[in-house]
Design a protein around this motif. Structure first.
Motif, PDB file in Angstrom:
ATOM      1  N   MET A 166       0.848  -1.234   0.029  1.00  0.00           N
ATOM      2  CA  MET A 166      -0.043  -0.038  -0.003  1.00  0.00           C
ATOM      3  C   MET A 166       0.839   1.160  -0.096  1.00  0.00           C
ATOM      4  SD  MET A 166      -2.859   1.102   2.910  1.00  0.00           S
ATOM      5  CE  MET A 166      -1.976   1.345   4.225  1.00  0.00           C
ATOM      6  N   VAL A 167       0.551   2.233  -0.682  1.00  0.00           N
ATOM      7  CA  VAL A 167       1.235   3.747  -0.728  1.00  0.00           C
ATOM      8  C   VAL A 167       0.527   4.580   0.072  1.00  0.00           C
ATOM      9  CG1 VAL A 167       1.990   5.449  -2.050  1.00  0.00           C
ATOM     10  CG2 VAL A 167       2.061   3.172  -2.987  1.00  0.00           C
ATOM     11  N   ILE A 168       1.233   5.135   1.019  1.00  0.00           N
ATOM     12  CA  ILE A 168       0.461   6.225   1.895  1.00  0.00           C
ATOM     13  C   ILE A 168       1.014   7.774   1.547  1.00  0.00           C
ATOM     14  CG2 ILE A 168      -0.128   4.734   3.944  1.00  0.00           C
ATOM     15  CD1 ILE A 168       2.414   5.559   5.334  1.00  0.00           C
ATOM     16  N   TYR A 169      -0.056   8.736   1.657  1.00  0.00           N
ATOM     17  CA  TYR A 169       0.287   9.911   1.154  1.00  0.00           C
ATOM     18  C   TYR A 169       0.439  10.889   2.467  1.00  0.00           C
ATOM     19  CZ  TYR A 169      -1.036  14.257  -1.229  1.00  0.00           C
ATOM     20  OH  TYR A 169      -1.145  15.654  -1.534  1.00  0.00           O
ATOM     21  N   ARG A 170       1.198  12.063   2.377  1.00  0.00           N
ATOM     22  CA  ARG A 170       1.278  13.221   3.215  1.00  0.00           C
ATOM     23  C   ARG A 170       1.340  14.191   2.584  1.00  0.00           C
ATOM     24  NH1 ARG A 170       5.739  12.341   7.696  1.00  0.00           N
ATOM     25  NH2 ARG A 170       5.044  14.157   8.262  1.00  0.00           N
ATOM     26  N   PHE A 171       0.837  15.391   2.973  1.00  0.00           N
ATOM     27  CA  PHE A 171       1.261  16.744   2.484  1.00  0.00           C
ATOM     28  C   PHE A 171       1.726  17.708   3.457  1.00  0.00           C
ATOM     29  CE2 PHE A 171       0.353  21.120   1.093  1.00  0.00           C
ATOM     30  CZ  PHE A 171       0.851  21.216  -0.251  1.00  0.00           C
ATOM     31  N   LEU A 172       2.924  17.827   3.266  1.00  0.00           N
ATOM     32  CA  LEU A 172       3.744  18.587   4.435  1.00  0.00           C
ATOM     33  C   LEU A 172       3.584  20.265   4.024  1.00  0.00           C
ATOM     34  CD1 LEU A 172       6.908  16.599   4.408  1.00  0.00           C
ATOM     35  CD2 LEU A 172       4.994  16.319   5.991  1.00  0.00           C
ATOM     36  N   SER A 173       3.244  20.868   4.982  1.00  0.00           N
ATOM     37  CA  SER A 173       3.208  22.507   4.665  1.00  0.00           C
ATOM     38  C   SER A 173       3.804  23.270   5.784  1.00  0.00           C
ATOM     39  CB  SER A 173       1.582  23.131   4.294  1.00  0.00           C
ATOM     40  OG  SER A 173       0.903  22.717   5.428  1.00  0.00           O
ATOM     41  N   GLY A 174       4.117  24.529   5.450  1.00  0.00           N
ATOM     42  CA  GLY A 174       4.488  25.444   6.261  1.00  0.00           C
ATOM     43  C   GLY A 174       4.948  26.856   5.861  1.00  0.00           C
ATOM     44  N   GLU A 175       5.579  27.508   6.814  1.00  0.00           N
ATOM     45  CA  GLU A 175       6.224  28.829   6.256  1.00  0.00           C
ATOM     46  C   GLU A 175       7.129  28.437   5.446  1.00  0.00           C
ATOM     47  OE1 GLU A 175       8.229  32.609   8.485  1.00  0.00           O
ATOM     48  OE2 GLU A 175       6.278  31.696   9.418  1.00  0.00           O
ATOM     49  N   ASP A 176       7.564  29.409   4.317  1.00  0.00           N
ATOM     50  CA  ASP A 176       8.680  29.034   3.509  1.00  0.00           C
ATOM     51  C   ASP A 176      10.141  29.522   4.188  1.00  0.00           C
ATOM     52  OD1 ASP A 176      10.312  28.548   1.497  1.00  0.00           O
ATOM     53  OD2 ASP A 176       9.590  30.445   0.209  1.00  0.00           O
ATOM     54  N   ASP A 177      10.481  28.607   5.179  1.00  0.00           N
ATOM     55  CA  ASP A 177      11.840  28.802   5.748  1.00  0.00           C
ATOM     56  C   ASP A 177      12.649  27.467   6.282  1.00  0.00           C
ATOM     57  OD1 ASP A 177      10.215  27.381   7.931  1.00  0.00           O
ATOM     58  OD2 ASP A 177      10.185  29.047   9.143  1.00  0.00           O
ATOM     59  N   SER A 178      13.356  27.591   6.816  1.00  0.00           N
ATOM     60  CA  SER A 178      14.552  26.477   7.063  1.00  0.00           C
ATOM     61  C   SER A 178      13.643  25.315   7.832  1.00  0.00           C
ATOM     62  CB  SER A 178      15.700  26.768   7.875  1.00  0.00           C
ATOM     63  OG  SER A 178      15.585  27.304   9.071  1.00  0.00           O
ATOM     64  N   ALA A 179      12.783  25.817   8.685  1.00  0.00           N
ATOM     65  CA  ALA A 179      12.055  24.766   9.458  1.00  0.00           C
ATOM     66  C   ALA A 179      11.364  23.832   8.550  1.00  0.00           C
ATOM     67  CB  ALA A 179      10.974  25.319  10.492  1.00  0.00           C
ATOM     68  N   PHE A 180      10.726  24.430   7.424  1.00  0.00           N
ATOM     69  CA  PHE A 180      10.039  23.556   6.527  1.00  0.00           C
ATOM     70  C   PHE A 180      10.984  22.698   5.777  1.00  0.00           C
ATOM     71  CE2 PHE A 180       8.439  22.991   2.129  1.00  0.00           C
ATOM     72  CZ  PHE A 180       7.388  22.345   2.507  1.00  0.00           C
ATOM     73  N   CYS A 181      12.043  23.400   5.385  1.00  0.00           N
ATOM     74  CA  CYS A 181      12.935  22.256   4.760  1.00  0.00           C
ATOM     75  C   CYS A 181      13.474  21.229   5.697  1.00  0.00           C
ATOM     76  CB  CYS A 181      14.367  23.095   4.265  1.00  0.00           C
ATOM     77  SG  CYS A 181      13.927  24.412   3.125  1.00  0.00           S
ATOM     78  N   HIS A 182      13.618  21.491   7.006  1.00  0.00           N
ATOM     79  CA  HIS A 182      13.870  20.390   8.031  1.00  0.00           C
ATOM     80  C   HIS A 182      13.009  19.424   7.975  1.00  0.00           C
ATOM     81  CE1 HIS A 182      17.719  21.599   9.575  1.00  0.00           C
ATOM     82  NE2 HIS A 182      17.265  22.894   9.347  1.00  0.00           N
TER      83      HIS A 182
END
Length: 69
Positions: free
Chosen positions: A1-17
């Motif tokens: 099975m394939v599971i899916y997530r959508f990650l979101s956040g402010e465009d900053d280094s925390a989002f990249c991490h």
């Protein structure tokens, strides 16, 4: 099975991490990143879909996606 997530956040280094952590846990990038201007906050927001192949098991909407192995 394939599971899916959508990650979101402010465009900053925390989002990249956040995305880097998901990749280190076996998630794969799915599609292109998305950017949108949040006029209310006056900031750019970004999002990235990720998917992960997990062992066949029944889907449970109450189970956290990070708990699938």
């Amino acid at each position: 099975m394939v599971i899916y997530r959508f990650l979101s956040g402010e465009d900053d280094s925390a989002f990249c991490h956040k995305v880097t952590k998901a990749l280190s846990e076996g998630w794969l990038l799915y599609g292109e990143p998305h950017y949108v201007f949040d006029a209310g906050a006056g900031k750019m927001r970004c999002g990235q879909a990720v998917t992960k192949e997990v062992a066949d098991q029944p889907y449970d909407p109450d189970k956290k996606l990070i708990d699938y192995v």
